[in-house]
Scaffold this active site. Sequence first.
Site, PDB file in Angstrom:
ATOM      1  N   THR A 208       0.815  -1.210   0.000  1.00 25.04           N
ATOM      2  CA  THR A 208       0.000   0.000   0.000  1.00 25.04           C
ATOM      3  C   THR A 208       0.850   1.262   0.000  1.00 25.04           C
ATOM      4  OG1 THR A 208      -1.646  -1.131   1.296  1.00 25.04           O
ATOM      5  CG2 THR A 208      -1.603   1.254   1.510  1.00 25.04           C
ATOM      6  N   GLY A 238      -9.673  -4.141   3.325  1.00 23.67           N
ATOM      7  CA  GLY A 238      -8.642  -4.022   4.356  1.00 23.67           C
ATOM      8  C   GLY A 238      -8.745  -2.728   5.134  1.00 23.67           C
ATOM      9  N   THR A 259       0.536   0.433   6.793  1.00 21.57           N
ATOM     10  CA  THR A 259       0.709  -0.549   5.733  1.00 21.57           C
ATOM     11  C   THR A 259       0.968  -1.904   6.378  1.00 21.57           C
ATOM     12  OG1 THR A 259       1.976  -1.104   3.746  1.00 21.57           O
ATOM     13  CG2 THR A 259       3.178  -0.044   5.525  1.00 21.57           C
ATOM     14  N   GLY A 260       0.765  -2.951   5.593  1.00 24.70           N
ATOM     15  CA  GLY A 260       0.954  -4.293   6.129  1.00 24.70           C
ATOM     16  C   GLY A 260      -0.376  -5.003   6.274  1.00 24.70           C
TER      17      GLY A 260
HETATM   18  C1  SD4 Z   1      -4.478  -4.252   3.290  1.00 24.41           C
HETATM   19  N1  SD4 Z   1      -2.888  -2.832   4.387  1.00 24.41           N
HETATM   20  O1  SD4 Z   1      -5.321  -4.362   2.404  1.00 24.41           O
HETATM   21  C2  SD4 Z   1      -3.454  -3.197   3.124  1.00 24.41           C
HETATM   22  C3  SD4 Z   1      -2.515  -3.616   2.077  1.00 24.41           C
HETATM   23  C4  SD4 Z   1      -1.241  -4.025   2.494  1.00 24.41           C
HETATM   24  O2  SD4 Z   1       0.102  -5.876   2.611  1.00 24.41           O
HETATM   25  O3  SD4 Z   1      -0.523  -3.234   3.028  1.00 24.41           O
HETATM   26  N2  SD4 Z   1      -0.970  -5.273   2.239  1.00 24.41           N
HETATM   27  O4  SD4 Z   1      -4.435  -4.974   4.274  1.00 24.41           O
END
Ligand code: SD4
Length: 347
Positions: A208, A238, A259-260
């Site tokens: 993200t 998310g 993020t994450g």
């Molecule tokens: C999510 N935080 O959709 C976002 C995208 C992301 O690793 O960072 N994915 O969970």
Amino acid sequence: MKCYFSHFKFISDIVFQDMISRRNFIQTLSGVSGGIALSGPVMSVPLMTSEVQLPIVVSTWNHGIPANEAAWEILREGGYALDAVEAGVRVAEADPEVITVGYGGLPDATGKVTLDACIMDEQGNAGSVAFLEHIKHPVSVARKVMEQTPHVMLTGKGALSFALKNGFSRENLLTPAARSAWKRWKKTDRTFKPVINIENEEIWNHDTIGMLALDSRGRLCGACTTSGMAFKLHGRVGDSPIIGAGLFVDGDIGGAVATGSGELVMKTLGSFLVVELMRQGLTPDEACREAVMRIAAKIPDHQKHQIGYLALDIHGNTGSFAMQPGFDYALRTSGKNELVMAPPLMK
Ligand code: SD4
């Protein structure tokens, strides 16, 4: 370092070489712009400990470097932070090599690219879209929701129909590379595992993009946009479009982005928490650390996830903290655009 997400190995055949080239390019760009002194309106904000030059923009991961440049073009001319964050994250949304945002993002388990995004201004106005298909720039749809409706969030078909009525074009966002990755996932490993992005992981699968900008008039705005977890269940949303989870801005205090693994951020309303902690007097670094510690204290199995928080206060101080090693962010100030590594909880 243990890699929990070996299923991403196959993606390497398709996109990893591209990403390595991109990484080298970005490092070069960072080095080049590091020496440039750019003109434009700047404002000094006296702090207790240091002097910060405005404007300033920060964004998550190394795809933040070119995104920051686009934002900077607006900020350096004295432009509005809201225009800057929208223009900035649109760079990642349009880039097919960024496989976790917008066009080129990896699809869900049914092969559909579904996008989440939000935007927030210094007055607390917010707009958001979730589970949106076929629109390359969900952040701009989110801004339209904020500015032209009485609502904060539109989802799915309703968000698509709103976008189409407001002049956005319907596009196929599934690139050949993303389609091949999905086909291989279907053949080889149909389980869902979160993307982690840790140091020394075979695949550096960037996430993200969340961006925060403070303009030369001291207005702080933020945006966040993503294709979410690769191969997620169809319909999954998310943290990124959830105000207070993936992004929060309080124009009197500061802003934060996440993020994450979004599920962990949603369960702790992480970005809101970071801003509230700054309100109580913590520095951006301390606030991000505390929000990661909250997840560590409350959520079993948190070790299997990456979480990164990035914060900017209204004085121009930045801070970050991550669950795992390997989360970096791009910091753009007058004369430099560089990657900064966030300190991790896990060593
Ligand atoms: C999510 N935080 O959709 C976002 C995208 C992301 O690793 O960072 N994915 O969970």
